[in-house]
Motif scaffolding. Structure first.
Motif, PDB file in Angstrom:
ATOM      1  N   MET A 116     -16.588   4.476  91.337  1.00 46.57           N
ATOM      2  CA  MET A 116     -15.599   4.121  90.269  1.00 46.57           C
ATOM      3  C   MET A 116     -15.642   2.350  90.940  1.00 46.57           C
ATOM      4  SD  MET A 116     -12.154   5.253  89.103  1.00 46.57           S
ATOM      5  CE  MET A 116     -12.853   6.933  88.034  1.00 46.57           C
ATOM      6  N   SER A 117     -15.947   1.559  90.148  1.00 48.22           N
ATOM      7  CA  SER A 117     -15.626   0.408  90.312  1.00 48.22           C
ATOM      8  C   SER A 117     -13.932  -0.243  91.210  1.00 48.22           C
ATOM      9  CB  SER A 117     -16.454  -0.537  89.118  1.00 48.22           C
ATOM     10  OG  SER A 117     -15.873  -1.615  89.531  1.00 48.22           O
ATOM     11  N   ASP A 118     -15.064  -1.848  91.635  1.00 44.28           N
ATOM     12  CA  ASP A 118     -13.136  -1.845  92.883  1.00 44.28           C
ATOM     13  C   ASP A 118     -12.471  -2.797  91.405  1.00 44.28           C
ATOM     14  OD1 ASP A 118     -14.140  -0.417  94.378  1.00 44.28           O
ATOM     15  OD2 ASP A 118     -14.967  -1.796  95.633  1.00 44.28           O
ATOM     16  N   ASN A 119     -13.036  -2.941  90.694  1.00 44.79           N
ATOM     17  CA  ASN A 119     -12.478  -3.927  89.886  1.00 44.79           C
ATOM     18  C   ASN A 119     -11.807  -3.692  88.943  1.00 44.79           C
ATOM     19  OD1 ASN A 119     -14.296  -6.254  90.513  1.00 44.79           O
ATOM     20  ND2 ASN A 119     -15.828  -5.559  89.285  1.00 44.79           N
ATOM     21  N   ILE A 120     -12.133  -2.280  88.518  1.00 44.79           N
ATOM     22  CA  ILE A 120     -10.663  -1.192  87.560  1.00 44.79           C
ATOM     23  C   ILE A 120      -9.516  -0.964  88.212  1.00 44.79           C
ATOM     24  CG2 ILE A 120     -10.443   0.985  86.432  1.00 44.79           C
ATOM     25  CD1 ILE A 120     -13.362   1.158  86.282  1.00 44.79           C
ATOM     26  N   PRO A 121      -8.662  -0.938  87.814  1.00 49.84           N
ATOM     27  CA  PRO A 121      -6.948  -1.166  88.779  1.00 49.84           C
ATOM     28  C   PRO A 121      -7.025   0.154  88.778  1.00 49.84           C
ATOM     29  CG  PRO A 121      -6.918  -2.519  86.926  1.00 49.84           C
ATOM     30  CD  PRO A 121      -8.175  -2.169  86.605  1.00 49.84           C
ATOM     31  N   TYR A 122      -6.192  -0.081  89.866  1.00 52.40           N
ATOM     32  CA  TYR A 122      -6.323   1.543  90.790  1.00 52.40           C
ATOM     33  C   TYR A 122      -5.325   2.729  90.109  1.00 52.40           C
ATOM     34  CZ  TYR A 122      -4.021   4.864  93.778  1.00 52.40           C
ATOM     35  OH  TYR A 122      -3.833   6.304  94.931  1.00 52.40           O
ATOM     36  N   ASP A 123      -4.302   2.165  88.643  1.00 53.53           N
ATOM     37  CA  ASP A 123      -3.788   3.027  88.251  1.00 53.53           C
ATOM     38  C   ASP A 123      -4.042   3.711  87.172  1.00 53.53           C
ATOM     39  OD1 ASP A 123      -0.946   2.008  90.353  1.00 53.53           O
ATOM     40  OD2 ASP A 123      -0.468   1.282  88.211  1.00 53.53           O
ATOM     41  N   ILE A 124      -5.389   2.836  86.677  1.00 52.07           N
ATOM     42  CA  ILE A 124      -6.398   3.412  85.647  1.00 52.07           C
ATOM     43  C   ILE A 124      -7.202   4.254  86.467  1.00 52.07           C
ATOM     44  CG2 ILE A 124      -8.230   2.631  83.798  1.00 52.07           C
ATOM     45  CD1 ILE A 124      -6.579  -0.110  83.925  1.00 52.07           C
ATOM     46  N   GLN A 125      -7.559   3.753  87.703  1.00 50.73           N
ATOM     47  CA  GLN A 125      -8.287   4.674  88.412  1.00 50.73           C
ATOM     48  C   GLN A 125      -7.869   6.871  88.211  1.00 50.73           C
ATOM     49  OE1 GLN A 125     -10.190   3.832  91.465  1.00 50.73           O
ATOM     50  NE2 GLN A 125     -10.176   1.742  91.311  1.00 50.73           N
ATOM     51  N   VAL A 126      -6.967   6.410  88.010  1.00 50.73           N
ATOM     52  CA  VAL A 126      -5.710   7.400  89.102  1.00 50.73           C
ATOM     53  C   VAL A 126      -4.881   7.949  87.867  1.00 50.73           C
ATOM     54  CG1 VAL A 126      -3.478   8.315  88.946  1.00 50.73           C
ATOM     55  CG2 VAL A 126      -4.210   6.528  90.653  1.00 50.73           C
ATOM     56  N   ASP A 127      -4.869   7.540  85.718  1.00 51.65           N
ATOM     57  CA  ASP A 127      -5.277   7.665  84.940  1.00 51.65           C
ATOM     58  C   ASP A 127      -6.664   8.414  84.701  1.00 51.65           C
ATOM     59  OD1 ASP A 127      -2.797   7.158  84.469  1.00 51.65           O
ATOM     60  OD2 ASP A 127      -3.262   5.552  83.362  1.00 51.65           O
ATOM     61  N   ILE A 128      -7.845   8.170  85.210  1.00 51.43           N
ATOM     62  CA  ILE A 128      -9.403   8.520  84.678  1.00 51.43           C
ATOM     63  C   ILE A 128      -9.493  10.062  85.681  1.00 51.43           C
ATOM     64  CG2 ILE A 128     -11.639   8.183  84.853  1.00 51.43           C
ATOM     65  CD1 ILE A 128     -10.881   5.371  84.218  1.00 51.43           C
ATOM     66  N   LEU A 129      -8.800   9.593  86.905  1.00 49.74           N
ATOM     67  CA  LEU A 129      -9.341  10.810  87.822  1.00 49.74           C
ATOM     68  C   LEU A 129      -8.236  12.275  87.493  1.00 49.74           C
ATOM     69  CD1 LEU A 129      -9.305   9.343  90.653  1.00 49.74           C
ATOM     70  CD2 LEU A 129     -10.680  10.712  89.783  1.00 49.74           C
ATOM     71  N   LYS A 130      -7.172  11.931  86.720  1.00 51.08           N
ATOM     72  CA  LYS A 130      -6.177  12.662  86.044  1.00 51.08           C
ATOM     73  C   LYS A 130      -6.932  13.897  84.686  1.00 51.08           C
ATOM     74  CE  LYS A 130      -1.844  11.284  88.096  1.00 51.08           C
ATOM     75  NZ  LYS A 130      -0.654  10.722  87.378  1.00 51.08           N
ATOM     76  N   LYS A 131      -7.708  13.130  83.986  1.00 50.15           N
ATOM     77  CA  LYS A 131      -8.215  13.616  82.856  1.00 50.15           C
ATOM     78  C   LYS A 131      -9.598  14.755  83.243  1.00 50.15           C
ATOM     79  CE  LYS A 131      -6.838  10.029  80.069  1.00 50.15           C
ATOM     80  NZ  LYS A 131      -5.551  10.659  79.133  1.00 50.15           N
TER      81      LYS A 131
END
Length: 363
Positions: free
Chosen positions: A1-16
């Motif tokens: 997952m790109s480092d350019n994606i904010p951490y909170d959004i990465q977490v939301d993506i992983l939760k799905k």
């Protein structure tokens, strides 16, 4: 997952993501492993996919009970995944399913097992024997605390003593086993069941919804539902409609439909199963959304559960069938087994038990 994606959004993506993908991503980097393993992520993760666990005896009891997990989606019932009997339990009985976990009990092994089917992890609790001068009956319940995600087992022991005046009773003995502490203790509440209440404990006489274990029960005068909330650790009684309260309890069973409690009444005069659904967890209002006709060429015997679409899973003639209650369309499930030995239970994907060593045994 790109480092350019904010951490909170990465977490939301992983939760799905489904559990299988999350387990794979844990091995990619330490940061993702630390995130997925964290207590906060596990607590708030809710898998999107519902599954149905089907358990049955294929030919004879000597071959052991079979377990198959089936994805409850548009592919149903094509995606079938066979599962192994956890810890080789001898003739286990299902106690309940809660927050994606299954709880099984083996009388001969004197063991309760909590099983996360998605991550293939199992923990077990050995029940200690309670010595009494006369007979005793144990009723087991299971659920996951809504606030802490802590799996809990409840054990209710009823004891009958014989004396010179005949039979007499001692109060119920109630204990709770939170997995987080690994020890039995008395629950916070003291509103224990009345000694006149008799619990029915077959698989189809109990169900767990949102961390509350429900038993179909009866007392001296009528049928009722008894429950234990794993978060508040309190017992409650639910009165059934008059049409159910005074019927023979052998015509009644329980299930759940979209996280709502369902009581099924087999009406042999009308040749239907009448579905009673508890609409409100506070007012305990029951409605009758539909009936299921079992006077069909396929000889439908017993309603075992429901898909998330509302279709009923029904046993008949050594096979399982899917029944659409409004169109009354019936199709074969594709699994054959012995009479009256099928059980069907729905569950969602979860990460609970990820922090537990596999095959851990609490003595």
């Amino acid at each position: 997952m790109s480092d350019n994606i904010p951490y909170d959004i990465q977490v939301d993506i992983l939760k799905k993501l489904p559990v299988k993908s999350l387990i794979q991503f844990r091995s990619i980097c330490k940061a993702w492993k630390s995130l997925v393993d964290s207590a906060d992520f596990v607590k708030h993760y809710r898998g999107q996919m519902q599954h149905l666990l089907v358990s049955y005896y294929e030919h004879s009891y000597s071959f052991g009970r079979k377990y198959v997990s089936i994805a409850d989606d548009d592919t149903f019932p094509q995606k079938k995944v066979p599962l192994t009997n956890p810890m080789s339990l001898n003739n286990p009985r299902l106690i309940g399913t809660s927050h994606g976990l299954l709880c099984l009990y083996s009388y001969s092994d004197d063991m309760v097992v909590i099983w996360n089917l998605c991550i293939r992890k199992v923990v077990a609790v050995v029940l200690y024997n309670v010595e009494h001068d006369a007979g005793s009956w144990d009723y087991l319940g299971f659920g996951v605390c809504r606030e802490t995600n802590d799996p809990k087992i409840i054990r209710i022991t009823s004891v009958t003593w014989c004396d010179i005046n005949g039979l007499s009773y001692v109060p119920w003995q109630v204990e709770v086993f939170p997995l987080s502490t690994g020890a039995w203790r008395t629950p916070f509440s003291t509103n224990f069941p009345s000694k006149s209440i008799y619990f029915r404990f077959e698989n189809y006489d109990q169900v767990v919804i949102d961390g509350v274990h429900y038993w179909l029960a009866n007392d001296i005068s009528c049928n009722l539902i008894f429950s234990f909330d794993m978060t508040r650790e309190e017992f409650s009684e639910i009165n059934l409609p008059d049409g159910l309260a005074h019927k023979s309890d052998y015509t009644l069973s329980m299930s759940k439909l979209r996280e709502s409690l369902v009581v099924l009444d087999r009406d042999d005069d009308e040749m239907v199963f009448v579905v009673w659904m508890m609409e409100d967890g506070v007012s305990k209002t029951f409605t009758k959304p539909f009936t299921i006709n079992y006077n069909t060429p396929d000889a439908l015997y017993f309603v075992l559960g429901f898909r998330k679409t509302g279709e009923a899973i029904i046993e008949g003639r050594r096979q399982l069938f899917v029944y659409e209650p409004y169109s009354k369309h019936i199709k074969n499930f594709g699994i054959d087994g012995k009479y009256y030995d099928f059980f069907v239970h729905s569950y969602m994907e979860t990460l609970i038990l990820l922090d537990q060593p596999n095959l851990r045994v609490f003595n």
